[in-house]
Write an enzyme that holds these catalytic residues in place. Structure first.
Site, PDB file in Angstrom:
ATOM      1  CG  HIS A 203      38.667  -0.094  20.634  1.00  0.00           C
ATOM      2  ND1 HIS A 203      38.654  -1.234  20.071  1.00  0.00           N
ATOM      3  CD2 HIS A 203      40.182   0.738  19.961  1.00  0.00           C
ATOM      4  CE1 HIS A 203      40.750  -1.175  19.570  1.00  0.00           C
ATOM      5  NE2 HIS A 203      40.842  -0.198  19.743  1.00  0.00           N
ATOM      6  CB  THR A 239      37.366  19.546  14.739  1.00  0.00           C
ATOM      7  OG1 THR A 239      37.605  20.268  13.655  1.00  0.00           O
ATOM      8  CG2 THR A 239      35.877  19.950  15.280  1.00  0.00           C
ATOM      9  CB  CYS A 327      47.736  -4.985  14.584  1.00  0.00           C
ATOM     10  SG  CYS A 327      47.640  -4.801  16.159  1.00  0.00           S
TER      11      CYS A 327
HETATM   12  N1  C6P Z   1      45.479  -4.424  20.502  1.00  0.00           N
HETATM   13  C1  C6P Z   1      44.525  -6.917  19.748  1.00  0.00           C
HETATM   14  O1  C6P Z   1      44.103  -7.686  19.261  1.00  0.00           O
HETATM   15  P1  C6P Z   1      44.481   1.090  19.122  1.00  0.00           P
HETATM   16  O2  C6P Z   1      43.646   0.389  18.237  1.00  0.00           O
HETATM   17  O3  C6P Z   1      44.897   1.904  18.529  1.00  0.00           O
HETATM   18  O4  C6P Z   1      43.459   2.208  20.210  1.00  0.00           O
HETATM   19  O5  C6P Z   1      45.291  -0.005  19.845  1.00  0.00           O
HETATM   20  C2  C6P Z   1      46.340   0.155  20.031  1.00  0.00           C
HETATM   21  C3  C6P Z   1      47.134  -0.977  21.457  1.00  0.00           C
HETATM   22  C4  C6P Z   1      47.888  -0.067  22.327  1.00  0.00           C
HETATM   23  N2  C6P Z   1      48.467  -1.286  22.991  1.00  0.00           N
HETATM   24  C5  C6P Z   1      47.840  -1.904  23.456  1.00  0.00           C
HETATM   25  C6  C6P Z   1      48.479  -3.071  24.184  1.00  0.00           C
HETATM   26  C7  C6P Z   1      46.804  -3.008  21.853  1.00  0.00           C
HETATM   27  O6  C6P Z   1      45.778  -4.282  22.669  1.00  0.00           O
HETATM   28  C8  C6P Z   1      46.362  -2.185  21.538  1.00  0.00           C
HETATM   29  C9  C6P Z   1      45.159  -2.625  20.169  1.00  0.00           C
HETATM   30  C10 C6P Z   1      44.363  -5.336  19.759  1.00  0.00           C
HETATM   31  O7  C6P Z   1      45.586  -7.069  20.929  1.00  0.00           O
HETATM   32  C11 C6P Z   1      44.453  -5.269  18.309  1.00  0.00           C
HETATM   33  S1  C6P Z   1      46.023  -5.153  17.697  1.00  0.00           S
END
Ligand code: C6P
Length: 404
Positions: A203, A239, A327
């Site tokens: 994403h 899955t 987050c």
């Molecule tokens: N950072 C930000 O606003 P996920 O969503 O679990 O796939 O990714 C987590 C994540 C891990 N490492 C880094 C360097 C990231 O930037 C992020 C996601 C977002 O900076 C949402 S906290």
């Protein structure tokens, strides 16, 4: 006008990615582990997605790419499994990371500290990055893993991954990088660096949320985090999320196609935005030398203006921005990277992150410049801290480092 400038938090799914995913929701929906035709029908699409990801990061044939639910899972997997494999069942007791990692690394490290693991948090320089040579003195015979992000989510600063990988190789220590903010934004070539594990998240490059991956060099051993069936060779059970896997593959292909041109176009818009904000608004600075940042990111500090106030005004103008990591945005805490660089608490509450995407337009940049300036003018007029000190002589506008 609606302007989304929080692409480091998440990105819009590219319509071409969405189109590629749709057949795998209600037409080709069999479980890929089933032996019947409904299951096997998805196999070519899964293979294609895997190929697209290998190509996008130039992984080698002997390397593994294992799908996960997100980068948070990938980061947890590496840290917790190295703990199991090398510390609980080995003779190591130490992990090295940095002060400015994403919470999915830092909170896992805190958890591991509670289990008795020693963790070193490397300091960053005034640019917000770890200098590779500082790592040398912290690696010991007991070090199991070094975990350093490829690019920082709050500043966009790119870390010296090649040099850090070389040091880890010399010292025989496993090296994990959180590649979330690098993949799809800057060249990521796994043949050109020595990295054992790399976390990715779809994403962040116009793929769907809820799908990530872990790159594993040379298919080396790493205990599974999720036990269960024989999915992904037993390395990560559950899955397979076929539509999202297809989406991640397509997103990777689109993000990495003509990457240089995409980077140039994004950087041109980002630079114009940054130059305008720094020149129009006195007493502002951006964190980190621009040439060493991902081409889409600005972390700007506006003296006397609380980040939350700015977000409120920008949101009222239909502009989506953030004060830092999404987050950590509900706890109104100071920007962690700015604190690590040496900003005081007041200054660290003034950071606004603007992050563009390949879909950002010049009109959007103009709109943000106009409304950013309006918001600063309004908020400074009612800011007690800015009123106390007043504008600095001539205003200080600068790029990089923290200027007190
Ligand atoms: N950072 C930000 O606003 P996920 O969503 O679990 O796939 O990714 C987590 C994540 C891990 N490492 C880094 C360097 C990231 O930037 C992020 C996601 C977002 O900076 C949402 S906290």
């Amino acid at each position: 006008m609606n302007v989304y400038m929080d692409n480091n938090a998440t990105t819009m799914v590219d319509p071409l990615v969405r189109d590629a995913m749709i057949p795998f929701l209600s037409e080709i929906y069999g479980n890929p582990n089933s032996l019947h035709r409904y299951g096997t029908a998805s196999h070519p699409a899964i293979s294609k997605a895997i190929d697209q990801i290998y190509k996008g990061i130039n992984a080698g044939d002997e390397d593994d790419i294992i799908f996960t639910s997100c980068a948070t899972e990938s980061n947890n997997w590496v840290l917790k499994s190295v703990w199991i494999d090398k510390i609980l069942h080995g003779d190591k007791n130490h992990i090295v990371t940095t002060e400015v990692e994403h919470p999915s690394v830092l909170s896992t490290c805190k958890f591991l500290e509670e289990q008795g693991v020693k963790v070193t948090y490397l300091p960053v320089n005034d640019q917000g990055i770890v200098e590779a040579h500082t790592l040398r003195s912290f690696i010991t015979d007991k070090t199991a893993l070094v975990s350093v992000m490829w690019a920082n989510n709050e500043t966009g600063m790119i870390f010296p991954i090649k040099e850090i990988g070389e040091i880890c190789r010399e010292r025989g220590v496993l090296f994990h990088t959180d590649g979330v903010q690098a993949v799809g934004k800057i060249p990521v070539d796994m043949q050109a660096v020595h990295v054992d594990f790399m976390s990715m998240s779809a994403h962040k490059f116009h793929g769907p949320k809820g799908i990530g991956a872990l790159y594993i060099k040379g298919s080396q051993k790493l205990s599974p985090l999720l036990h269960g069936g024989e999915h992904m060779g037993g390395r990560r059970s559950g899955t397979l999320n076929v539509p999202y896997i297809v989406g991640m593959g397509k997103a990777m292909e689109l993000a990495t196609q003509d990457l240089e041109a995409k980077m140039d176009s994004m950087a041109a818009k980002r630079n114009r935005l940054e130059d305008a904000l720094l020149s129009i608004i006195p007493d502002t600075f951006t964190v980190g030398e621009r040439a060493r940042r991902t081409p889409n990111t600005i972390l700007i500090s506006i003296r006397g203006v609380e980040g939350e106030g700015m977000l409120w005004d920008l949101n009222n103008a239909q502009i989506g921005a953030s004060t830092g990591s999404a987050c950590a945005s509900e706890d109104l805490e100071a920007n962690t990277v700015m604190l690590a660089i040496g900003a005081d608490h007041e200054l660290a509450h003034t950071g606004i992150r603007l992050s563009l995407s390949r879909f950002s337009t010049d009109e959007e940049v103009d709109y943000v410049i106009e409304h950013f300036q309006k918001a600063v003018t309004r908020l400074r007029a009612i800011s007690s801290s800015y009123a106390k000190v007043g504008p600095t002589k001539g205003g200080e506008a600068a790029e990089c480092g923290i200027h007190h």
